[in-house]
Design a protein around this motif. Structure first.
Motif, short mmCIF file in Angstrom:
data_model
loop_
_atom_site.label_atom_id
_atom_site.label_comp_id
_atom_site.label_asym_id
_atom_site.label_seq_id
_atom_site.Cartn_x
_atom_site.Cartn_y
_atom_site.Cartn_z
N PRO A 71 0.78 -1.18 -0.01
CA PRO A 71 -0.06 0.00 -0.01
C PRO A 71 1.04 1.28 -0.01
O PRO A 71 2.05 1.28 0.29
CB PRO A 71 -0.96 -0.15 1.39
CG PRO A 71 -0.65 -1.59 1.84
CD PRO A 71 0.59 -1.98 1.27
N MET A 72 0.32 2.19 -0.49
CA MET A 72 1.08 3.67 -0.41
C MET A 72 1.40 4.23 0.86
O MET A 72 2.46 4.73 0.95
CB MET A 72 0.13 4.82 -1.31
CG MET A 72 0.15 4.49 -2.54
SD MET A 72 -0.67 5.77 -3.88
CE MET A 72 0.64 6.90 -3.36
N SER A 73 0.78 3.72 1.80
CA SER A 73 0.96 4.17 3.13
C SER A 73 2.13 3.68 3.72
O SER A 73 2.64 4.14 4.68
CB SER A 73 -0.20 4.15 4.09
OG SER A 73 -0.50 2.53 4.19
N LEU A 74 2.45 2.56 3.36
CA LEU A 74 3.77 1.62 3.80
C LEU A 74 4.92 1.96 2.89
O LEU A 74 5.83 1.14 3.11
CB LEU A 74 3.39 0.25 3.86
CG LEU A 74 2.24 -0.10 5.06
CD1 LEU A 74 2.03 -1.50 5.07
CD2 LEU A 74 2.66 0.31 6.45
N LEU A 75 4.85 2.88 1.97
CA LEU A 75 6.05 2.83 0.95
C LEU A 75 7.32 3.42 1.59
O LEU A 75 8.30 2.86 1.39
CB LEU A 75 5.42 3.69 -0.07
CG LEU A 75 6.56 3.97 -1.43
CD1 LEU A 75 6.46 2.64 -2.05
CD2 LEU A 75 6.01 4.86 -2.20
N ILE A 76 6.73 3.94 2.69
CA ILE A 76 8.33 4.73 3.34
C ILE A 76 9.06 3.32 4.14
O ILE A 76 10.51 3.57 4.18
CB ILE A 76 7.87 5.56 4.34
CG1 ILE A 76 9.32 6.48 4.83
CG2 ILE A 76 6.93 5.28 5.69
CD1 ILE A 76 8.77 7.83 5.70
N PRO A 79 12.00 0.88 1.03
CA PRO A 79 12.86 1.57 -0.09
C PRO A 79 13.19 1.12 -1.15
O PRO A 79 13.16 1.49 -2.15
CB PRO A 79 13.93 2.05 0.84
CG PRO A 79 14.21 1.12 2.05
CD PRO A 79 12.72 0.52 2.06
N GLN A 80 13.15 -0.42 -1.18
CA GLN A 80 13.60 -1.05 -2.39
C GLN A 80 12.41 -0.86 -3.44
O GLN A 80 12.75 -1.58 -4.49
CB GLN A 80 14.26 -2.34 -1.88
CG GLN A 80 13.11 -3.43 -1.56
CD GLN A 80 12.82 -3.41 -0.01
OE1 GLN A 80 13.07 -2.48 0.66
NE2 GLN A 80 11.99 -4.37 0.42
N VAL A 81 11.32 -0.81 -2.90
CA VAL A 81 10.11 -1.30 -3.88
C VAL A 81 10.08 0.26 -4.73
O VAL A 81 10.29 1.44 -4.18
CB VAL A 81 8.81 -1.14 -3.06
CG1 VAL A 81 7.57 -1.32 -3.98
CG2 VAL A 81 8.96 -2.53 -2.17
N ASP A 82 9.71 0.00 -5.90
CA ASP A 82 9.58 1.08 -6.93
C ASP A 82 8.26 2.02 -6.77
O ASP A 82 7.09 1.20 -6.53
CB ASP A 82 9.36 0.48 -8.49
CG ASP A 82 9.47 1.60 -9.51
OD1 ASP A 82 10.00 2.74 -9.14
OD2 ASP A 82 9.02 1.20 -10.75
#
Length: 138
Positions: A71-76, A79-82
């Protein structure tokens, strides 16, 4: 990554994706049963909305629940995910769910003939005589 204890089979977290898959397929099945003997745009719009909702509920949302899609909320925290891939999946989820409900509701309203106006009947003309239209004696 921390080792999490296995989820019990009958827990809420384990049953939520199954419920979403069953709900998506039941929306598709009910819509198909409703529109199988009809033709026109109302049935096409209704089935398009049902297909989008089935895609959202049966594929995209269970992948979010299983953390296959971040999910976008866990993007932080990843860090390796595009970020572009995460944004693309988020837009796919938004399009399938919001567009699905919009098309499903519009198709259902058209199928129920909510937007049709009542056909106006032609008023009957009644011949009336007035004192000015009678022949004068004189």
């Amino acid at each position: 990554m921390a080792n999490l204890p296995p989820l019990p089979l009958a827990s809420i977290e384990a049953m939520r994706p199954v419920f979403m898959i069953v709900m998506g397929l039941s929306i598709l099945f009910v819509s198909w049963r409703l529109t199988r003997h009809t033709s026109g745009w109302s049935s096409r719009i209704l089935m398009a909305g049902a297909l989008l909702l089935t895609l959202g509920y049966s594929l995209i949302l269970p992948l979010y629940q299983a953390k296959v899609i971040i999910p976008m909320s866990l993007l932080i925290f990843y860090p390796q995910v595009d970020a572009g891939t995460v944004m693309g999946w988020h837009l796919a989820k938004l399009f399938s769910m919001n567009g699905g409900w919009l098309l499903f509701g519009l198709g259902l309203a058209l199928h129920a003939r909510v937007f049709e106006s009542v056909k106006a009947t032609r008023p009957a003309t009644v011949a009336t005589s007035t004192p000015h239209s009678e022949p004068s004696l004189g």
